[in-house]
Design a protein around this motif. Structure first.
Motif, PDB file in Angstrom:
ATOM      1  N   GLY A 123     -43.138  79.548 -64.568  1.00 35.80           N
ATOM      2  CA  GLY A 123     -44.411  80.032 -65.100  1.00 35.80           C
ATOM      3  C   GLY A 123     -44.933  79.141 -66.204  1.00 35.80           C
ATOM      4  N   HIS A 124     -46.104  79.501 -66.733  1.00 33.72           N
ATOM      5  CA  HIS A 124     -46.692  78.743 -67.834  1.00 33.72           C
ATOM      6  C   HIS A 124     -46.011  79.126 -69.150  1.00 33.72           C
ATOM      7  CE1 HIS A 124     -49.879  78.176 -64.823  1.00 33.72           C
ATOM      8  NE2 HIS A 124     -50.186  77.090 -65.495  1.00 33.72           N
ATOM      9  N   ARG A 125     -45.778  78.146 -69.980  1.00 33.48           N
ATOM     10  CA  ARG A 125     -45.113  78.383 -71.251  1.00 33.48           C
ATOM     11  C   ARG A 125     -45.869  77.686 -72.379  1.00 33.48           C
ATOM     12  NH1 ARG A 125     -43.176  81.613 -68.557  1.00 33.48           N
ATOM     13  NH2 ARG A 125     -40.980  82.085 -68.132  1.00 33.48           N
ATOM     14  N   LYS A 126     -45.984  78.376 -73.510  1.00 32.73           N
ATOM     15  CA  LYS A 126     -46.522  77.748 -74.718  1.00 32.73           C
ATOM     16  C   LYS A 126     -45.358  77.093 -75.468  1.00 32.73           C
ATOM     17  CE  LYS A 126     -50.450  80.866 -75.417  1.00 32.73           C
ATOM     18  NZ  LYS A 126     -51.112  81.828 -76.349  1.00 32.73           N
ATOM     19  N   LEU A 127     -45.524  75.812 -75.776  1.00 32.43           N
ATOM     20  CA  LEU A 127     -44.451  75.060 -76.424  1.00 32.43           C
ATOM     21  C   LEU A 127     -44.890  74.640 -77.818  1.00 32.43           C
ATOM     22  CD1 LEU A 127     -43.506  72.802 -73.384  1.00 32.43           C
ATOM     23  CD2 LEU A 127     -42.477  74.984 -74.040  1.00 32.43           C
ATOM     24  N   LYS A 128     -43.976  74.657 -78.731  1.00 34.66           N
ATOM     25  CA  LYS A 128     -44.271  74.329 -80.124  1.00 34.66           C
ATOM     26  C   LYS A 128     -44.811  72.904 -80.234  1.00 34.66           C
ATOM     27  CE  LYS A 128     -42.134  74.139 -84.715  1.00 34.66           C
ATOM     28  NZ  LYS A 128     -40.877  74.282 -85.476  1.00 34.66           N
ATOM     29  N   GLY A 129     -45.965  72.777 -80.899  1.00 39.20           N
ATOM     30  CA  GLY A 129     -46.538  71.457 -81.134  1.00 39.20           C
ATOM     31  C   GLY A 129     -47.308  70.889 -79.968  1.00 39.20           C
ATOM     32  N   ILE A 130     -47.370  71.607 -78.822  1.00 41.01           N
ATOM     33  CA  ILE A 130     -48.084  71.123 -77.641  1.00 41.01           C
ATOM     34  C   ILE A 130     -49.322  71.995 -77.455  1.00 41.01           C
ATOM     35  CG2 ILE A 130     -47.901  70.603 -75.178  1.00 41.01           C
ATOM     36  CD1 ILE A 130     -45.941  69.050 -77.002  1.00 41.01           C
ATOM     37  N   PRO A 131     -50.549  71.398 -77.460  1.00 33.46           N
ATOM     38  CA  PRO A 131     -51.765  72.224 -77.433  1.00 33.46           C
ATOM     39  C   PRO A 131     -51.950  73.019 -76.150  1.00 33.46           C
ATOM     40  CG  PRO A 131     -52.300  69.866 -77.239  1.00 33.46           C
ATOM     41  CD  PRO A 131     -50.842  69.965 -77.592  1.00 33.46           C
ATOM     42  N   GLU A 132     -51.634  72.424 -74.990  1.00 32.93           N
ATOM     43  CA  GLU A 132     -51.859  73.125 -73.719  1.00 32.93           C
ATOM     44  C   GLU A 132     -50.601  73.850 -73.266  1.00 32.93           C
ATOM     45  OE1 GLU A 132     -51.936  69.783 -73.874  1.00 32.93           O
ATOM     46  OE2 GLU A 132     -54.065  69.290 -74.036  1.00 32.93           O
ATOM     47  N   GLU A 133     -50.825  74.922 -72.474  1.00 32.42           N
ATOM     48  CA  GLU A 133     -49.689  75.561 -71.818  1.00 32.42           C
ATOM     49  C   GLU A 133     -49.142  74.635 -70.738  1.00 32.42           C
ATOM     50  OE1 GLU A 133     -50.375  80.383 -72.227  1.00 32.42           O
ATOM     51  OE2 GLU A 133     -50.633  79.403 -70.299  1.00 32.42           O
ATOM     52  N   ILE A 134     -47.839  74.594 -70.608  1.00 31.85           N
ATOM     53  CA  ILE A 134     -47.185  73.732 -69.622  1.00 31.85           C
ATOM     54  C   ILE A 134     -46.591  74.603 -68.516  1.00 31.85           C
ATOM     55  CG2 ILE A 134     -45.407  71.987 -69.245  1.00 31.85           C
ATOM     56  CD1 ILE A 134     -47.673  71.029 -71.018  1.00 31.85           C
ATOM     57  N   LYS A 135     -46.906  74.260 -67.274  1.00 33.38           N
ATOM     58  CA  LYS A 135     -46.325  74.985 -66.144  1.00 33.38           C
ATOM     59  C   LYS A 135     -44.914  74.455 -65.892  1.00 33.38           C
ATOM     60  CE  LYS A 135     -47.513  76.774 -61.583  1.00 33.38           C
ATOM     61  NZ  LYS A 135     -48.498  76.760 -60.489  1.00 33.38           N
ATOM     62  N   VAL A 136     -43.960  75.380 -65.803  1.00 37.62           N
ATOM     63  CA  VAL A 136     -42.545  75.005 -65.725  1.00 37.62           C
ATOM     64  C   VAL A 136     -41.948  75.487 -64.402  1.00 37.62           C
ATOM     65  CG1 VAL A 136     -40.290  75.189 -66.859  1.00 37.62           C
ATOM     66  CG2 VAL A 136     -42.382  75.161 -68.234  1.00 37.62           C
ATOM     67  N   TYR A 137     -41.103  74.660 -63.829  1.00 35.57           N
ATOM     68  CA  TYR A 137     -40.360  74.994 -62.618  1.00 35.57           C
ATOM     69  C   TYR A 137     -38.867  74.838 -62.892  1.00 35.57           C
ATOM     70  CZ  TYR A 137     -44.813  74.426 -60.129  1.00 35.57           C
ATOM     71  OH  TYR A 137     -46.093  74.537 -59.704  1.00 35.57           O
ATOM     72  N   LYS A 138     -38.045  75.304 -61.975  1.00 37.64           N
ATOM     73  CA  LYS A 138     -36.609  75.072 -62.077  1.00 37.64           C
ATOM     74  C   LYS A 138     -36.030  74.910 -60.679  1.00 37.64           C
ATOM     75  CE  LYS A 138     -35.017  79.904 -62.032  1.00 37.64           C
ATOM     76  NZ  LYS A 138     -34.144  80.891 -62.695  1.00 37.64           N
ATOM     77  N   VAL A 139     -34.866  74.311 -60.635  1.00 39.52           N
ATOM     78  CA  VAL A 139     -34.153  74.215 -59.367  1.00 39.52           C
ATOM     79  C   VAL A 139     -33.684  75.606 -58.981  1.00 39.52           C
ATOM     80  CG1 VAL A 139     -32.132  73.245 -58.213  1.00 39.52           C
ATOM     81  CG2 VAL A 139     -33.445  71.845 -59.807  1.00 39.52           C
TER      82      VAL A 139
END
Length: 347
Positions: free
Chosen positions: A139-155
């Motif tokens: 899912g999308h995650r808000k990361l410290k110091g990063i302006p945009e939400e990042i979409k994350v995947y996993k194996v």
């Protein structure tokens, strides 16, 4: 490595060094196998670069598999769990080190990753070979110091969970194989001791998670979603639009060159250029003295076109006109360089 800070605070230097050496023995061969380059290590952490995003994720999967196999046969003090994060992007390189936003995002993803998992960003997902890697969306995650939400995947970890459960059972079997005589009943048959409660709980949890993820990641039959015309053909549309734009720019450039050449031939006809050179010199001086960037650009363009078709009887005088302006203080370095190229092009 999960819990490394605690271990560093509670273990001796020799124990800590031994654990790091074990980690190196597990991780470094996998990195080498997938042609990774170790940029640096910080305590228990590795920063590694790869030429291929697919190889980066496969390397992470191999490392997790190697660690699971290691933990199944290692003493509790030598067991470890690691988090792995993969990202793709342009980085800055200085003194054999890499840095930049892609590195920062990787660090943030690693911080939210679960132990024994390989997390990666959408940038990796879009460029890797998806046929080689079973994938689950986090899912999308808000990361410290990063302006945009990042979409994350996993194996997808159902395979990992099943391997982990199998290894746990192997540990139990090995433990039961070493039962003492006091643990054998009077009828001559061995007792079948129940696993420790924490092991039973772990096995149940792993198998439950594996089944849940198996059902939630399109391994079961799913209805096919209908795609719109745009979704089906957007790649072709982009290619056609790009080709059209490219051809349009070429046409505009050629038309501009044709009109400019027409103007020049009207004002400075090649057959009369020898007589027209004084007028040309005045135009060059006037453009430079005006300090108008557009006028200077236009006169340099005219000089370029004229230089390509100069009559022999006009070449020396034409060259002298340009050389006489090279020291003009109104010329910018780039414009002066263009004039020098025109001089060099005159045969």
């Amino acid at each position: 490595m999960k819990g490394f800070t605690t271990k560093a605070a509670t273990q001796s230097r020799q124990q800590l060094q031994h654990l790091l050496e074990l980690q190196d023995d597990i991780i470094k061969p996998a990195i080498k196998h997938y042609d990774g380059t170790i940029v640096k290590t910080i305590g228990d952490a590795f920063l590694v670069t790869f030429e291929s995003p697919t190889d980066a994720v496969l390397c992470g999967m191999k490392i997790q598999e190697n660690i699971l196999n290691h933990n199944a046969r290692a003493a509790s003090s030598d067991q470890m769990e690691v988090r792995i994060a993969v990202n793709s992007g342009e980085v800055n390189i200085k003194d054999e080190d890499v840095f930049g936003e892609p590195v920062n995002i990787t660090s943030r993803i690693e911080a939210i990753a679960e132990p024994n998992e390989v997390y990666f960003t959408e940038a990796v997902y879009l460029t890797m070979n998806k046929n080689e890697i079973p994938t689950a969306e986090v899912g999308h995650r808000k990361l410290k110091g990063i302006p945009e939400e990042i979409k994350v995947y996993k194996v997808m970890s159902e395979q990992t969970n099943l391997i982990r459960a199998k290894l746990k059972r192997e540990q139990m079997a090995m433990a039961n194989a070493n039962l003492s005589k006091d643990e054998i009943n009077t009828s001559g048959t061995e007792k079948k001791p129940e696993p420790a409660p924490e092991i039973k709980q772990e096995l149940h949890k792993l198998e439950k998670e594996g089944a849940k993820e198996l059902a939630g990641n399109s391994l079961l039959p799913q209805p096919k979603a209908t795609k719109s015309f745009w979704q089906k053909h957007k790649k072709k549309i982009f290619i056609i639009a790009f080709i059209f734009l490219f051809l349009l720019l070429i046409t505009i450039a050629k038309e501009k060159e044709r009109l400019q050449k027409e103007i020049i031939e009207t004002k400075y006809p090649l057959e009369q250029l020898k007589e027209k050179l004084p007028d040309l010199k005045k135009d060059v001086v006037a453009a430079l003295e005006s300090r108008d960037a557009d006028k200077i650009k236009e006169i340099i363009s005219r000089l370029k076109i004229l230089s390509q078709n100069l009559p022999e009887n006009s070449q020396d005088d034409f060259r002298n006109i340009i050389e006489g302006q090279l020291d003009n203080p109104n010329l910018k370095p780039a414009q002066r360089q263009e004039l020098k190229k025109i001089i060099d092009s005159i045969k």
